[in-house]
Enzyme design. Structure first.
Site, PDB file in Angstrom:
ATOM      1  N   PHE A 134       0.801  -1.217   0.000  1.00  0.00           N
ATOM      2  CA  PHE A 134       0.000   0.000   0.000  1.00  0.00           C
ATOM      3  C   PHE A 134       0.835   1.269   0.000  1.00  0.00           C
ATOM      4  CE2 PHE A 134      -4.491  -1.204   0.056  1.00  0.00           C
ATOM      5  CZ  PHE A 134      -4.299  -2.573  -0.063  1.00  0.00           C
ATOM      6  N   GLY A 179       0.082   6.517  -7.728  1.00  0.00           N
ATOM      7  CA  GLY A 179      -0.613   6.449  -9.010  1.00  0.00           C
ATOM      8  C   GLY A 179      -1.900   7.245  -8.977  1.00  0.00           C
ATOM      9  N   CYS A 187     -14.994   0.862  -0.585  1.00  0.00           N
ATOM     10  CA  CYS A 187     -14.604   0.826   0.844  1.00  0.00           C
ATOM     11  C   CYS A 187     -13.827   2.058   1.275  1.00  0.00           C
ATOM     12  CB  CYS A 187     -13.838  -0.459   1.127  1.00  0.00           C
ATOM     13  SG  CYS A 187     -14.855  -1.918   0.924  1.00  0.00           S
ATOM     14  N   LYS A 228     -15.587   5.663   1.127  1.00  0.00           N
ATOM     15  CA  LYS A 228     -16.724   5.857   2.055  1.00  0.00           C
ATOM     16  C   LYS A 228     -16.296   5.655   3.497  1.00  0.00           C
ATOM     17  CE  LYS A 228     -19.206   1.393   2.186  1.00  0.00           C
ATOM     18  NZ  LYS A 228     -19.109   1.002   3.591  1.00  0.00           N
TER      19      LYS A 228
HETATM   20  C1  UDX Z   1     -10.199  -2.633   0.995  1.00  0.00           C
HETATM   21  C2  UDX Z   1      -9.348  -3.222   2.114  1.00  0.00           C
HETATM   22  O1  UDX Z   1      -8.088  -3.622   1.587  1.00  0.00           O
HETATM   23  C3  UDX Z   1     -10.040  -4.417   2.740  1.00  0.00           C
HETATM   24  O2  UDX Z   1      -9.297  -4.907   3.850  1.00  0.00           O
HETATM   25  C4  UDX Z   1     -11.411  -3.982   3.248  1.00  0.00           C
HETATM   26  O3  UDX Z   1     -12.113  -5.027   3.803  1.00  0.00           O
HETATM   27  C5  UDX Z   1     -12.205  -3.383   2.110  1.00  0.00           C
HETATM   28  O4  UDX Z   1     -11.494  -2.317   1.528  1.00  0.00           O
HETATM   29  P1  UDX Z   1     -10.668  -3.156  -1.541  1.00  0.00           P
HETATM   30  O5  UDX Z   1     -11.506  -1.942  -1.544  1.00  0.00           O
HETATM   31  O6  UDX Z   1     -11.158  -4.377  -2.194  1.00  0.00           O
HETATM   32  O7  UDX Z   1     -10.296  -3.565  -0.018  1.00  0.00           O
HETATM   33  O8  UDX Z   1      -9.343  -2.732  -2.294  1.00  0.00           O
HETATM   34  P2  UDX Z   1      -7.780  -2.639  -1.997  1.00  0.00           P
HETATM   35  O9  UDX Z   1      -7.086  -3.799  -2.588  1.00  0.00           O
HETATM   36  O10 UDX Z   1      -7.566  -2.353  -0.602  1.00  0.00           O
HETATM   37  O11 UDX Z   1      -7.436  -1.336  -2.870  1.00  0.00           O
HETATM   38  C6  UDX Z   1      -8.102  -0.145  -2.594  1.00  0.00           C
HETATM   39  C7  UDX Z   1      -7.716   0.921  -3.599  1.00  0.00           C
HETATM   40  O12 UDX Z   1      -6.407   1.404  -3.338  1.00  0.00           O
HETATM   41  C8  UDX Z   1      -7.720   0.463  -5.060  1.00  0.00           C
HETATM   42  O13 UDX Z   1      -8.269   1.492  -5.845  1.00  0.00           O
HETATM   43  C9  UDX Z   1      -6.232   0.291  -5.379  1.00  0.00           C
HETATM   44  O14 UDX Z   1      -5.958   0.527  -6.754  1.00  0.00           O
HETATM   45  C10 UDX Z   1      -5.617   1.396  -4.525  1.00  0.00           C
HETATM   46  N1  UDX Z   1      -4.239   1.155  -4.122  1.00  0.00           N
HETATM   47  C11 UDX Z   1      -3.949   0.044  -3.373  1.00  0.00           C
HETATM   48  C12 UDX Z   1      -3.247   2.093  -4.469  1.00  0.00           C
HETATM   49  O15 UDX Z   1      -3.498   3.086  -5.144  1.00  0.00           O
HETATM   50  N2  UDX Z   1      -1.966   1.876  -4.024  1.00  0.00           N
HETATM   51  C13 UDX Z   1      -1.628   0.781  -3.273  1.00  0.00           C
HETATM   52  O16 UDX Z   1      -0.461   0.660  -2.912  1.00  0.00           O
HETATM   53  C14 UDX Z   1      -2.655  -0.179  -2.939  1.00  0.00           C
END
Ligand code: UDX
Length: 449
Positions: free
Chosen positions: A268, A272, A279, A282
């Site tokens: 994380f 970008g 999730c 909100k």
């Molecule tokens: C998230 C949480 O990870 C999960 O634990 C929770 O239960 C629900 O919300 P999700 O929304 O499915 O899950 O997506 P996630 O994989 O966490 O990515 C979230 C967003 O962050 C995506 O748009 C992704 O592209 C972005 N992201 C993720 C980044 O821009 N950079 C990163 O390093 C990681």
């Protein structure tokens, strides 16, 4: 244990399917009768890897069933998992009306004591209110409803894996008995007593997930705090990217080095186009609202939200600088989903980029391996292609918006020959600037000058 699942969205379906596969008897219900009919007919209303396989296996074993009769479902389970939606309201706070409605239903029709498990993402103190509502609508009698908060941490695209291989299982309870009951529900998961769809030859050895028993309020806070911190981390990486562009640094090198410090961690920190999905946006809004309602100004989260919203502006500035004039240009957008391995376009940065390009008068050609059907409903005037090479044909620029491996491995030598101009703007930092330059591309990404 017999388990009822109320709400068959992706959290409810994954929870029901995995608990059934882990040996429990599960009955699922939803107010959407068409969704229940589709499930009864063996259909799966969402795209989620391994979900269909688990649902089919649980059904063959006779451990999962579906009903549109909420009373039947409520009376079936010893534990009722509430997995209904808690969408954002105008002010960003969570809309809890669906949970309140379920509380009234349970109080009205339940014939014996139940474990009431909050699985939906809710703000702190919801469990207290749920307890009060159940008591108020129950008008006495011998039934006892023990409310439990059991937040999920499932990521779209890997939700089945995340359920069977959790980092931790959190249960917020008011009494020990409820904690013990929840431990018995999750025991098969903790002890790996299930057939894992990801690991046919048995799951790799891994540390046993921690089973954490907390107060209900703490459990509710853990969910918001965890998601908000992940969003904060992403926005931090994105500000570092802005700095790298100004100071001639490389954000990939910087965040990689940061992440090697286990106190920071590598995940994380990917700069970008920012985070989307149903999730993070909100949850941080709801957390900011909750904090504000008790006099805590969560300004660092407000900053993370602002930084995230600015990603689209930053990206469009790069597009305009590169194209000079956007109006009348043919632009390919690779990726519609908010992230790879899902068909979900809710709060997807890609959709916002396309909307803005259309406003600027560009002809947008787009593609996505899974999300096109959903996007077609909300993007009039955009041309959709199943084949990414057809999407880039004769375009003046290709914009990468979702980190699908299909695009990570795209043959840009071949794509370049099809394009009117070898110009790529990469919103997910998928490629090496040198490699793209060697292929004769003008290449722009985030935080890498
Ligand atoms: C998230 C949480 O990870 C999960 O634990 C929770 O239960 C629900 O919300 P999700 O929304 O499915 O899950 O997506 P996630 O994989 O966490 O990515 C979230 C967003 O962050 C995506 O748009 C992704 O592209 C972005 N992201 C993720 C980044 O821009 N950079 C990163 O390093 C990681």
């Amino acid at each position: 244990m017999r388990i009822s699942v109320i709400g068959c969205g992706y959290v409810g379906l994954v929870t029901g399917a995995c608990l059934a596969e882990a040996g429990h008897e599960v009955m699922c219900t939803d107010i959407d009768a068409a969704r229940i009919a589709q499930l009864q007919a063996g259909g799966v209303p969402i795209y989620e890897e391994h979900l269909e396989e688990v649902l089919v296996s649980a059904r063959k074993a006779g451990r999962i069933s579906y009903t549109s009769d909420a009373t039947e479902a409520i009376r079936f389970g010893d534990a009722i998992f509430i997995c209904v939606g808690t969408p954002p309201r105008e002010d960003g706070s969570a809309d809890l009306s669906a949970i309140d409605h379920v509380a009234q239903q349970i109080a009205a029709v339940a014939q014996n004591s139940k474990l009431i498990v909050e699985k939906s993402t809710v703000p702190a103190r919801t469990g207290q209110e749920l307890n009060r509502a159940l008591e108020a609508y129950s008008r006495g009698g011998s039934r006892r409803f023990a409310v439990v908060s059991n937040p999920e941490f499932l990521r779209e695209g890997t939700a089945v894996f995340d359920f069977f291989h959790p980092d931790r299982i959190v249960v917020g309870v008011d009494d020990e008995a409820a904690g013990t009951a929840m431990q018995s529900i999750y025991e098969p998961i903790l002890e790996h007593k299930f057939r894992c769809p990801m690991h046919q030859n048995g799951c790799p050895a891994e540390p046993k997930a921690e089973f954490l028993v907390t107060t209900i309020n703490s459990a509710e806070l853990i969910k918001h705090a965890s998601n908000s911190f992940l969003a904060l981390k992403i926005s931090y990486a994105n500000v570092i990217a802005d700095l790298c562009e100004k100071l001639d640094g490389n954000v990939e090198q910087v965040t990689h080095a940061m992440g090697l410090d286990p106190r920071i961690g590598t995940q994380f920190l990917k700069a970008g186009l920012g985070f989307g999905g149903f999730c993070f946006p909100k949850d941080i809004q709801a957390f900011i609202q909750l904090a504000g309602s008790v006099g805590v100004d969560f300004d660092i989260l407000k900053a993370a939200e602002r930084v995230n919203k600015e990603r689209i502006e930053r990206f469009l500035e790069k597009v305009k600088r590169a194209l000079w004039v956007v109006k009348g240009k043919k632009v390919a957008v690779l990726g519609l989903a908010f992230k790879a391995n899902t068909d979900d376009i809710r709060f997807s940065p890609a959709i916002e980029v396309i909307r803005r390009l259309v406003e600027e008068g560009a002809q947008v050609h787009t593609t996505d391996p899974e999300a096109m059907e959903k996007a077609k409903k909300i993007l009039p005037g955009v041309v959709f292609h199943a084949d990414p090479y057809e999407a880039v044909r004769e375009t003046h620029a290709a914009l990468v918006c979702t980190e699908w491996s299909l695009y990570r491995n795209l043959d840009w030598e071949r794509a370049g020959k099809l394009m009117a101009r070898r110009l790529v703007l990469d919103g997910r930092n998928l490629y090496s600037p040198k490699k793209m330059a060697d292929l004769g591309f003008e290449y722009f990404s985030f935080g890498r000058s």
